[in-house]
Enzyme design. Structure first.
Site, PDB file in Angstrom:
ATOM      1  N   ASN A  33      40.439  95.278 -34.745  1.00 28.79           N
ATOM      2  CA  ASN A  33      39.329  94.770 -34.835  1.00 28.79           C
ATOM      3  C   ASN A  33      39.511  94.039 -36.305  1.00 28.79           C
ATOM      4  O   ASN A  33      40.089  95.282 -37.870  1.00 28.79           O
ATOM      5  CB  ASN A  33      38.630  96.224 -35.181  1.00 28.79           C
ATOM      6  CG  ASN A  33      37.206  96.131 -36.360  1.00 28.79           C
ATOM      7  OD1 ASN A  33      37.046  95.000 -36.125  1.00 28.79           O
ATOM      8  ND2 ASN A  33      36.609  97.309 -36.235  1.00 28.79           N
TER       9      ASN A  33
ATOM     10  N   HIS B 133      31.266  91.492 -31.972  1.00 25.76           N
ATOM     11  CA  HIS B 133      32.550  91.849 -32.324  1.00 25.76           C
ATOM     12  C   HIS B 133      33.613  92.876 -31.815  1.00 25.76           C
ATOM     13  O   HIS B 133      32.845  93.584 -31.091  1.00 25.76           O
ATOM     14  CB  HIS B 133      31.506  93.471 -33.668  1.00 25.76           C
ATOM     15  CG  HIS B 133      32.836  93.640 -34.198  1.00 25.76           C
ATOM     16  ND1 HIS B 133      33.943  93.390 -34.895  1.00 25.76           N
ATOM     17  CD2 HIS B 133      32.758  94.997 -34.547  1.00 25.76           C
ATOM     18  CE1 HIS B 133      34.210  93.945 -35.626  1.00 25.76           C
ATOM     19  NE2 HIS B 133      34.236  95.355 -35.412  1.00 25.76           N
TER      20      HIS B 133
ATOM     21  N   CYS C 172      31.377  94.806 -41.003  1.00 26.98           N
ATOM     22  CA  CYS C 172      31.768  94.188 -39.578  1.00 26.98           C
ATOM     23  C   CYS C 172      31.338  92.998 -38.770  1.00 26.98           C
ATOM     24  O   CYS C 172      31.304  91.400 -38.915  1.00 26.98           O
ATOM     25  CB  CYS C 172      32.315  94.942 -38.347  1.00 26.98           C
ATOM     26  SG  CYS C 172      33.611  96.082 -38.637  1.00 26.98           S
TER      27      CYS C 172
HETATM   28  O1  UT7 Z   1      33.903  98.103 -36.252  1.00 33.26           O
HETATM   29  C1  UT7 Z   1      33.379  98.997 -37.130  1.00 33.26           C
HETATM   30  C2  UT7 Z   1      32.552  99.688 -36.288  1.00 33.26           C
HETATM   31  N1  UT7 Z   1      33.346 100.707 -35.519  1.00 33.26           N
HETATM   32  C3  UT7 Z   1      33.424 100.899 -33.839  1.00 33.26           C
HETATM   33  O2  UT7 Z   1      32.365 100.336 -33.780  1.00 33.26           O
HETATM   34  C4  UT7 Z   1      34.203 101.909 -33.682  1.00 33.26           C
HETATM   35  C5  UT7 Z   1      33.744 102.810 -33.290  1.00 33.26           C
HETATM   36  N2  UT7 Z   1      34.138 104.258 -32.321  1.00 33.26           N
HETATM   37  C6  UT7 Z   1      34.878 103.753 -31.631  1.00 33.26           C
HETATM   38  O3  UT7 Z   1      35.773 102.567 -31.067  1.00 33.26           O
HETATM   39  C7  UT7 Z   1      35.804 105.347 -31.064  1.00 33.26           C
HETATM   40  O4  UT7 Z   1      34.664 106.166 -31.253  1.00 33.26           O
HETATM   41  C8  UT7 Z   1      37.650 105.761 -31.832  1.00 33.26           C
HETATM   42  C9  UT7 Z   1      38.250 104.376 -31.067  1.00 33.26           C
HETATM   43  C10 UT7 Z   1      37.368 105.240 -33.367  1.00 33.26           C
HETATM   44  C11 UT7 Z   1      37.806 106.686 -30.997  1.00 33.26           C
HETATM   45  O5  UT7 Z   1      37.697 107.259 -29.399  1.00 33.26           O
HETATM   46  P1  UT7 Z   1      36.610 108.338 -29.001  1.00 33.26           P
HETATM   47  O6  UT7 Z   1      37.200 108.434 -27.970  1.00 33.26           O
HETATM   48  O7  UT7 Z   1      34.989 108.530 -29.241  1.00 33.26           O
HETATM   49  O8  UT7 Z   1      37.980 109.419 -28.951  1.00 33.26           O
HETATM   50  P2  UT7 Z   1      37.205 110.637 -30.914  1.00 33.26           P
HETATM   51  O9  UT7 Z   1      37.046 110.158 -31.502  1.00 33.26           O
HETATM   52  O10 UT7 Z   1      36.261 111.367 -29.979  1.00 33.26           O
HETATM   53  O11 UT7 Z   1      38.460 111.635 -30.281  1.00 33.26           O
HETATM   54  C12 UT7 Z   1      39.279 112.346 -29.050  1.00 33.26           C
HETATM   55  C13 UT7 Z   1      40.383 112.843 -29.685  1.00 33.26           C
HETATM   56  C14 UT7 Z   1      40.167 113.533 -30.763  1.00 33.26           C
HETATM   57  O12 UT7 Z   1      41.113 114.747 -29.989  1.00 33.26           O
HETATM   58  P3  UT7 Z   1      40.681 116.320 -29.498  1.00 33.26           P
HETATM   59  O13 UT7 Z   1      39.985 116.660 -30.747  1.00 33.26           O
HETATM   60  O14 UT7 Z   1      39.482 115.937 -28.155  1.00 33.26           O
HETATM   61  O15 UT7 Z   1      41.732 116.853 -29.768  1.00 33.26           O
HETATM   62  C15 UT7 Z   1      41.345 112.989 -31.739  1.00 33.26           C
HETATM   63  O16 UT7 Z   1      42.031 113.485 -32.394  1.00 33.26           O
HETATM   64  O17 UT7 Z   1      41.231 111.875 -29.959  1.00 33.26           O
HETATM   65  C16 UT7 Z   1      42.247 112.157 -30.778  1.00 33.26           C
HETATM   66  N3  UT7 Z   1      43.041 110.909 -31.582  1.00 33.26           N
HETATM   67  C17 UT7 Z   1      43.649 110.316 -31.394  1.00 33.26           C
HETATM   68  N4  UT7 Z   1      44.757 110.904 -30.306  1.00 33.26           N
HETATM   69  C18 UT7 Z   1      45.603 109.801 -30.348  1.00 33.26           C
HETATM   70  C19 UT7 Z   1      41.985 110.236 -32.002  1.00 33.26           C
HETATM   71  N5  UT7 Z   1      42.452 109.185 -32.376  1.00 33.26           N
HETATM   72  C20 UT7 Z   1      44.223 109.125 -31.987  1.00 33.26           C
HETATM   73  C21 UT7 Z   1      44.758 108.364 -31.990  1.00 33.26           C
HETATM   74  N6  UT7 Z   1      45.890 108.725 -31.053  1.00 33.26           N
HETATM   75  N7  UT7 Z   1      45.364 107.455 -32.667  1.00 33.26           N
END
Ligand code: UT7
Length: 323
Positions: A280, A250, A113
């Site tokens: 992204n 980004h 990225c």
């Molecule tokens: O380009 C390279 C750089 N990449 C990035 O900068 C990405 C960085 N990370 C992020 O942007 C965020 O961490 C994400 C968007 C990937 C995830 O957001 P988050 O607020 O960190 O969510 P999380 O991973 O902590 O997940 C929260 C909950 C989980 O469920 P539980 O364990 O709380 O029950 C996940 O299983 O959301 C769940 N979850 C989803 N739910 C519905 C994860 N993906 C999804 C989804 N739809 N697509």
């Protein structure tokens, strides 16, 4: 001395749009979750036969047209991509052939990225060293080819596309008042490889693998490291965020951009965001956003532009450009 000045921009987004509602049909996810957590509403997805080089070539042609530079004037092509057409040769040489360029040199750059920031830095160095007068810097990605479409934690995040800029040697007195790339600040930390990677590659699994990510960890590092890179640029150039006309980060997650804007005190109206409609696109996000800003008249000659990215590696970096 000379600096790389950006003379033209171009972009390409594939025709097919996949909305969050489309993804709801195949994944345990919802439009509301995706929008709240990322700001993404839709992404463009390339057709099966559409290759990274095809997308990069179209973006490059647009950038050349805006720059008023002919293909024959180019001395080099750098394509930042993590989704090349083939393991080898470089996608950049395919773009060179597509453009009909028979001279100069072309190669790919792999910084995921952050690829465009790295590639722009290298282009600027070539120009400063007199190794070229005009060059193309492209970010082109077919992320859909390495997404695991059954993994909701990553499948909703990525899209395909390409952005390109033409750089040209501009005479400079070495002052930050001159137009061109004023400074680039690159960093990586390979000990963080395991928080964002593909579970494959030629020398390990002999296939390309699919994206694996510990989202929370990457999120934390993105805010810390992209923020530190922004502060580094401002400090090195004796600027405050008020001096910056456009912050072009980004586009991985709107929440990351907003957190950086809060930390550095960038008002929302100085940020170019494309993530809602493009998601992204890895190395393509920044040149796509630059092209959007130029074509709708927000980015104007003489303005100060700050670009900033972080991705797998981890690799991150920022650059200051006087447009
Ligand atoms: O380009 C390279 C750089 N990449 C990035 O900068 C990405 C960085 N990370 C992020 O942007 C965020 O961490 C994400 C968007 C990937 C995830 O957001 P988050 O607020 O960190 O969510 P999380 O991973 O902590 O997940 C929260 C909950 C989980 O469920 P539980 O364990 O709380 O029950 C996940 O299983 O959301 C769940 N979850 C989803 N739910 C519905 C994860 N993906 C999804 C989804 N739809 N697509």
């Amino acid at each position: 001395m000379y600096r790389a000045q950006i003379l033209g921009t171009g972009s390409y987004l594939p025709k097919d749009v996949v909305t969050n509602q489309d993804l709801e049909k195949t994944l345990d996810t919802s439009h509301d979750w995706i929008v709240q957590r990322t700001g993404i509403h839709q992404r463009h997805i390339a057709a099966p036969e559409e290759k990274t080089s095809d997308m990069g070539t179209i973006a490059a042609l647009q950038a050349l047209e805006m720059a008023g530079i002919s293909v024959d004037q180019l001395d080099f092509i750098i394509c930042a991509t993590t989704t090349p057409d083939r393991t080898f040769p470089a996608t950049a040489v395919k773009i060179q052939a597509n453009l009909g360029l028979k001279k100069g040199f072309a190669f790919d750059l792999q910084a995921v990225c952050s690829g465009f920031v790295y590639a722009l830095s290298i282009a600027n160095n070539f120009i400063q060293q007199g190794q070229g007068r005009y060059g193309l810097v492209i970010g082109a990605e077919k992320m859909s080819s390495i997404v695991d479409w059954s993994d909701r934690s990553t499948a909703v995040l990525f899209g395909d596309g390409a952005g390109a800029v033409v750089v040209g040697a501009a005479p400079s007195e070495g002052s930050d008042k001159d137009r061109g790339v004023l400074g680039t600040y690159l960093h990586s930390d390979g000990s963080l490889e395991d928080i964002l990677y593909t579970d494959g590659g030629p020398s390990s699994s002999e296939d390309v693998g699919k994206i694996k990510m510990n989202g929370r960890e990457v999120y934390k590092h993105a805010i810390l490291k992209m923020g530190a890179a922004l502060e580094e640029v401002l400090e090195k150039h004796h600027l405050t965020s008020e001096d910056i006309d456009w912050f072009v980060p980004h586009q991985a997650n709107e929440r990351i951009i907003d957190a950086l804007a809060d930390r550095l005190k960038f008002p929302q109206e100085k940020i170019i965001k494309t993530g809602a409609l493009q998601a992204n696109t890895s190395a393509a996000t920044i040149p796509l956003a630059l092209d959007a800003g130029v074509r709708d008249g927000r980015i104007k000659p003489g303005q100060l532009i700050l670009i900033d990215a972080l991705g797998a590696g981890l690799a991150w970096g920022a650059a200051l450009i006087r447009w």
